[in-house]
Design an enzyme around this catalytic site. Structure first.
Site, short mmCIF file in Angstrom:
data_model
loop_
_atom_site.label_atom_id
_atom_site.label_comp_id
_atom_site.label_asym_id
_atom_site.label_seq_id
_atom_site.Cartn_x
_atom_site.Cartn_y
_atom_site.Cartn_z
CG HIS A 261 -1.99 -0.93 1.27
ND1 HIS A 261 -3.30 -0.55 1.08
CD2 HIS A 261 -2.01 -2.27 1.44
CE1 HIS A 261 -4.08 -1.61 1.14
NE2 HIS A 261 -3.33 -2.67 1.36
CD GLU A 337 -0.25 1.50 4.47
OE1 GLU A 337 -0.14 2.32 3.51
OE2 GLU A 337 -1.32 0.92 4.74
ZN ZN Z 1 -4.06 1.42 1.00
#
Ligand code: ZN
Length: 373
Positions: A261, A337
């Protein structure tokens, strides 16, 4: 002469509210059937030397209003090399406006929230990897609009590793990460790849949400569904993208998983885990923590200070993939992330966090996995 602005192309997203000379007032279109918006991608046709003044307005209502301060917009003149343009965020004007002032150095300037990763590039990637020796291509299913959910499998080992990205289509750095991972795993000269392919069977889904990607969405699929809230009960009507991947996972089992992500607000690379699942096993958590520590020792682009708050025991949201896979399979699963902004600890004023950094992070993640197994 008045500039012109267009976004009717793959992953394009902008609404032109007004144009006057070299000044434009713009806003971002919401994801279809939803209220999410944050991703933008458009081009400006102008004259070299124009003093461009581009204002994206209404951003206080965007999905992550904290994403706009200390953010620099991504720009390109050739769509290959992406650099950052200094940007001001004025929370008090026009419902929150991001202002880009730039003297044009080319007749066409491309502007995006992050360097785009087009569906054409996706198909180039899948086709080139599918041809590599030892790689099996599988079409796991299709999206609501009929695009394939592509999966590349490789390795002769018994440890089942799933890597998947772009559940949230606006997080294009996730597919740049995938390109880096696939390049490393298919490089016959790479010692980590040789070692990993002996120990593991990889199942790699570079893009979970092709419809949202092509439509220039931030967070949802064609039906306005956030795919990372569907993993407890995906359906053919709402979330066939998740259903076909989860079914394939049920066939193979899952030992390790990385869901890739981008984060709008936090200027760092970090992991989120599964500490709140009901069936949490100490050794499962120890492996996760060891992976995190080893990755931090492997690349200075990764850190453990900034990130999300941990979930209380038993309070995990099992509609998310990381927690669902940890609970369902006892997997060591993680959400990776990367920043839209920059890496606060190692800033790059020219490129910010970039496709190149995303690809190198994938190399470090795989090297770390090799050390863990
Ligand atoms: Zn995301």
């Amino acid at each position: 002469m008045t500039i012109s602005i267009d976004a009717a192309f793959d992953s394009g997203n902008i609404v032109v509210d007004s144009l006057a000379g070299t000044t434009a007032r713009l806003s971002i279109r919401k994801d279809r059937e939803s209220d999410f918006f944050q991703w933008f991608h458009f081009r400006v046709a102008c004259n070299v030397g124009d003093a461009l003044d581009l204002r994206i307005t209404g951003l206080a209502d965007s999905a992550y209003p904290d994403g706009w301060s200390d953010y620099a917009v991504c720009a390109s003149t050739d769509r290959e090399n992406w650099f950052r343009l200094d940007t001001d965020y004025d929370a008090g004007t026009d419902g929150g406006s991001l202002i880009v002032r730039h003297t044009a150095e080319s007749p066409i300037l491309w502007v995006a929230y992050f360097a785009p990763y087009s569906m054409e590039r996706h198909h180039d990637l899948v086709a080139s990897v599918a041809e590599c020796e030892g790689v099996t291509y599988r079409r796991l299913g299709h999206s609501l609009e009929g695009q394939p959910i592509d999966c590349l499998e490789m390795g002769t080992g018994t440890t089942q590793v799933w890597l998947y990205a772009r559940q949230h289509p606006g997080e294009s750095m996730a597919e740049w990460w995938m390109e880096g991972a696939l390049e490393k795993l298919t490089d016959p000269a790479d010692p980590h790849a040789r070692s990993l392919l002996r120990k593991c069977r990889f199942h790699i889904v570079p893009n979970m949400n092709p419809d949202g990607s092509r439509r220039g969405h931030l967070r949802t699929n064609f039906a306005g569904v956030n795919l990372n809230r569907e993993w407890h009960e995906p359906t053919a009507e709402r979330s066939p993208e998740v259903l076909c991947v989860r079914n394939a996972m049920d066939e193979s089992g899952v030992d390790w998983a990385i869901d890739v992500h981008g984060d709008e607000a936090i200027p760092a690379v970090f992991l989120a885990g599964f500490e709140g699942i009901p069936s949490l096993k100490p050794e499962q958590m120890e492996k996760y923590k060891a992976y995190e520590a080893t990755l931090a020792a492997t690349t200075p682009d990764f850190q453990v200070d900034l990130g999300y708050a941990e979930t209380a025991p038993g309070q995990a949201n099992l509609s998310m993939s990381t927690t669902q896979l940890a609970e369902r399979f006892g997997a060591v699963s993680m959400t990776l992330e990367m920043p839209f902004k920059d890496n606060r600890d190692l800033p790059d004023p020219v490129a910010g966090w970039s496709p190149e950094r995303s690809k190198l992070l994938a190399h470090a993640c795989l090297a770390t996995l090799d050390r863990m197994l």
